[in-house]
Motif scaffolding. Structure first.
Motif, PDB file in Angstrom:
ATOM      1  N   ILE A   1      18.079 -70.824 -17.516  1.00  0.00           N
ATOM      2  CA  ILE A   1      18.817 -70.778 -16.489  1.00  0.00           C
ATOM      3  C   ILE A   1      19.885 -69.470 -16.796  1.00  0.00           C
ATOM      4  O   ILE A   1      20.427 -69.016 -15.832  1.00  0.00           O
ATOM      5  N   ASN A   2      20.461 -69.459 -17.985  1.00  0.00           N
ATOM      6  CA  ASN A   2      21.507 -68.749 -18.242  1.00  0.00           C
ATOM      7  C   ASN A   2      21.276 -67.142 -18.581  1.00  0.00           C
ATOM      8  O   ASN A   2      21.990 -66.339 -18.498  1.00  0.00           O
ATOM      9  N   ARG A   3      19.977 -66.810 -18.683  1.00  0.00           N
ATOM     10  CA  ARG A   3      19.564 -65.445 -19.131  1.00  0.00           C
ATOM     11  C   ARG A   3      18.377 -64.813 -18.003  1.00  0.00           C
ATOM     12  O   ARG A   3      18.136 -63.828 -18.015  1.00  0.00           O
ATOM     13  N   ALA A   4      17.792 -65.986 -17.420  1.00  0.00           N
ATOM     14  CA  ALA A   4      16.585 -65.320 -16.409  1.00  0.00           C
ATOM     15  C   ALA A   4      17.095 -64.386 -15.418  1.00  0.00           C
ATOM     16  O   ALA A   4      18.180 -64.622 -15.153  1.00  0.00           O
ATOM     17  N   SER A   5      16.323 -63.483 -14.950  1.00  0.00           N
ATOM     18  CA  SER A   5      16.405 -62.509 -13.731  1.00  0.00           C
ATOM     19  C   SER A   5      16.258 -63.393 -12.582  1.00  0.00           C
ATOM     20  O   SER A   5      15.958 -64.609 -12.685  1.00  0.00           O
TER      21      SER A   5
ATOM     22  N   LEU B   1      25.818 -77.569  -7.874  1.00  0.00           N
ATOM     23  CA  LEU B   1      25.434 -76.524  -7.377  1.00  0.00           C
ATOM     24  C   LEU B   1      24.607 -76.512  -6.061  1.00  0.00           C
ATOM     25  O   LEU B   1      24.381 -75.585  -5.151  1.00  0.00           O
ATOM     26  N   CYS B   2      24.042 -77.896  -5.864  1.00  0.00           N
ATOM     27  CA  CYS B   2      23.025 -78.217  -4.814  1.00  0.00           C
ATOM     28  C   CYS B   2      23.420 -79.584  -4.455  1.00  0.00           C
ATOM     29  O   CYS B   2      23.332 -80.403  -5.294  1.00  0.00           O
TER      30      CYS B   2
ATOM     31  N   SER C   1      21.144 -67.685  -6.014  1.00  0.00           N
ATOM     32  CA  SER C   1      22.470 -66.675  -5.827  1.00  0.00           C
ATOM     33  C   SER C   1      23.558 -67.465  -6.422  1.00  0.00           C
ATOM     34  O   SER C   1      24.447 -66.922  -6.963  1.00  0.00           O
ATOM     35  N   ARG C   2      23.778 -68.861  -6.130  1.00  0.00           N
ATOM     36  CA  ARG C   2      24.773 -69.603  -6.834  1.00  0.00           C
ATOM     37  C   ARG C   2      24.730 -69.694  -8.063  1.00  0.00           C
ATOM     38  O   ARG C   2      25.732 -69.600  -8.818  1.00  0.00           O
ATOM     39  N   ILE C   3      23.686 -69.813  -8.666  1.00  0.00           N
ATOM     40  CA  ILE C   3      23.596 -70.068 -10.114  1.00  0.00           C
ATOM     41  C   ILE C   3      23.797 -68.658 -10.993  1.00  0.00           C
ATOM     42  O   ILE C   3      24.613 -68.816 -11.915  1.00  0.00           O
ATOM     43  N   ILE C   4      23.447 -67.504 -10.269  1.00  0.00           N
ATOM     44  CA  ILE C   4      23.900 -66.104 -10.889  1.00  0.00           C
ATOM     45  C   ILE C   4      25.446 -66.028 -10.703  1.00  0.00           C
ATOM     46  O   ILE C   4      26.125 -65.629 -11.844  1.00  0.00           O
ATOM     47  N   ARG C   5      26.039 -66.486  -9.721  1.00  0.00           N
ATOM     48  CA  ARG C   5      27.574 -66.256  -9.452  1.00  0.00           C
ATOM     49  C   ARG C   5      28.168 -67.151 -10.542  1.00  0.00           C
ATOM     50  O   ARG C   5      29.071 -66.568 -11.184  1.00  0.00           O
ATOM     51  N   ARG C   6      27.876 -68.337 -10.555  1.00  0.00           N
ATOM     52  CA  ARG C   6      28.396 -69.273 -11.590  1.00  0.00           C
ATOM     53  C   ARG C   6      28.279 -69.127 -13.080  1.00  0.00           C
ATOM     54  O   ARG C   6      29.235 -69.112 -13.854  1.00  0.00           O
ATOM     55  N   ARG C   7      26.916 -68.488 -13.680  1.00  0.00           N
ATOM     56  CA  ARG C   7      27.207 -68.182 -14.708  1.00  0.00           C
ATOM     57  C   ARG C   7      27.619 -66.891 -15.279  1.00  0.00           C
ATOM     58  O   ARG C   7      27.685 -66.575 -16.384  1.00  0.00           O
ATOM     59  N   ARG C   8      28.089 -66.137 -14.333  1.00  0.00           N
ATOM     60  CA  ARG C   8      29.136 -64.928 -14.759  1.00  0.00           C
ATOM     61  C   ARG C   8      30.345 -65.522 -15.219  1.00  0.00           C
ATOM     62  O   ARG C   8      31.166 -64.940 -15.905  1.00  0.00           O
TER      63      ARG C   8
END
Length: 394
Positions: free
Chosen positions: A341-345, A378-379, A361-368
């Protein structure tokens, strides 16, 4: 008008020496709105009755839909006429059937719609029709609705006009100048299957050629900065086609013609000729589930980066009914998982069952901001997170 002449002659043949009362406007609207329910303008939000429509104010049918661009609106939706000279084997309005035949004039349709619009009951309109006399006669009726709305009423909102199979290029050209969206139903996949549905229509001349010509006109409009949405619809199961055949055409419609959306309508057993393959191949429940699975594949192709070739099918060329296509793909490709989850595209995350574009999109924003240790928070749909759990790692 031609449609009303055909309607009167039809009643004359039925009534013999007796006179039948011609239905009033309200009754004709009820009949025609009911008859339009299988012609999809968008993904209908399913209500408690499963029909994707609901009773609005004044006990009238209205259709909440999601358009190809994701916009949600409520449509006034009806046929101009259920008079039809065609022989579509899946359709209860085909020429050899004997329903109550009625029509509305373009002025009547516009008056009803503008009343609904002013009351705030709807904010768009979708108009179709049976084939009255011949394709271009019918197109002229539909075009007249558009002319009155655009030029007399000054309406600038959403207008979807159906293209009748066999319509001339001139009629199609005028229609696309009036409408925000147009559609012609492909009905089924390929000539062999189409011949089971109609002997009067020519698959390539009346269906495929107009599909291509509309796509050509859309490119011309695009060059001038104008937008036109083009959609089509399969009647699923009527002709006995496989999902593999449908998906091959689906891919071509998106890649070669750049359609905005492809819709699916499960054949309704009992509505068509008793000799149709759809009458014996599956139950109504199976057909509705099959329609749902095809919509899921459509989203995988349009939104998730899948190709049709990746979609798992059984040995007979059908999608599994007991699980969704992305889950079936995941089970067939265990080497792809688990996904970190923390590294995948984004593309890798979209392959995980339960994860859709919004959640990704939420995952990508949060992991930043922080290293994720779970997807909690997140859901709100916990069943999606449970579905994803076996396929991810943190």
């Amino acid at each position: 008008m031609v449609s009303l002449k055909l309607e009167r002659s039809f009643f004359a043949r039925r009534s013999g020496p007796f006179l039948l009362r011609r239905p009033d406007t309200e009754e004709r609207l009820r009949i025609l709105a009911e008859a339009s329910r299988f012609d999809l303008a968008g993904s209908c939000h399913r209500g408690p009755d499963g029909r994707g429509r609901r009773r609005g104010p004044g006990n009238r049918w209205i259709y909440p839909v999601t358009l190809p661009n994701g916009r949600r609106i409520t449509l006034f939706k009806t046929l101009v006429s259920n008079v039809c000279v065609s022989d579509c084997a899946y359709c209860p309005l085909r020429a050899d059937q004997d329903p109550q035949r009625v029509s509305l004039s373009p002025k009547e349709i516009v008056a009803i719609f503008m009343d609904y619009l002013r009351r705030g009951w709807v904010n768009g309109i979708f108009i179709s029709s049976g084939i009255v006399g011949d394709p271009d006669t019918t197109m002229e009726i539909l075009i007249q609705v558009g002319r009155i709305l655009r030029f007399k009423e000054g309406y600038r909102g959403y207008l979807h006009l159906k293209i009748i199979p066999g319509a001339s290029q001139a009629a199609i050209e005028e229609t696309v100048q009036l409408a925000d969206a147009v559609s012609i139903n492909i009905e089924t996949a390929g000539l062999r299957n189409f011949k089971r549905l109609s002997q009067r229509k020519d698959y390539f001349r009346d269906i495929i050629a107009p599909l291509k010509y509309i796509a050509h006109l859309r490119e011309r409009l695009k060059d001038r900065g104008q937008r036109l949405s083009q959609t089509t619809q399969f009647v699923v199961g009527a002709a006995g086609e496989t999902d593999q055949e449908i998906l091959a055409y689906l891919e071509g419609l998106y890649r070669r013609l750049s359609l905005n959306r492809v819709y699916f309508s499960a054949y309704q057993p009992g509505a068509g000729r008793p000799d149709l393959p759809g009458e014996s191949l599956a139950t109504k429940t199976d057909l509705l589930t099959r329609e749902h699975r095809l919509y899921q594949v459509d989203f995988l192709v349009r939104k998730y980066g899948f190709s049709v070739a990746e979609i798992p099918l059984n040995e007979k060329g059908f999608l599994p009914l007991d699980r969704d296509p992305k889950e079936a793909w995941a089970q067939a490709n265990p080497g792809f998982f688990p996904v970190n989850i923390n590294r995948a595209s984004r593309e890798e995350l979209l392959r995980v069952p339960g994860l859709g574009p919004t959640l990704v999109s939420r995952i990508i924003r949060r992991r930043r901001e922080t290293r994720l240790k779970s997807l909690k928070g997140l859901c709100h749909q916990t069943w999606l997170l449970k579905k994803a759990a076996p396929y991810v790692t943190f």
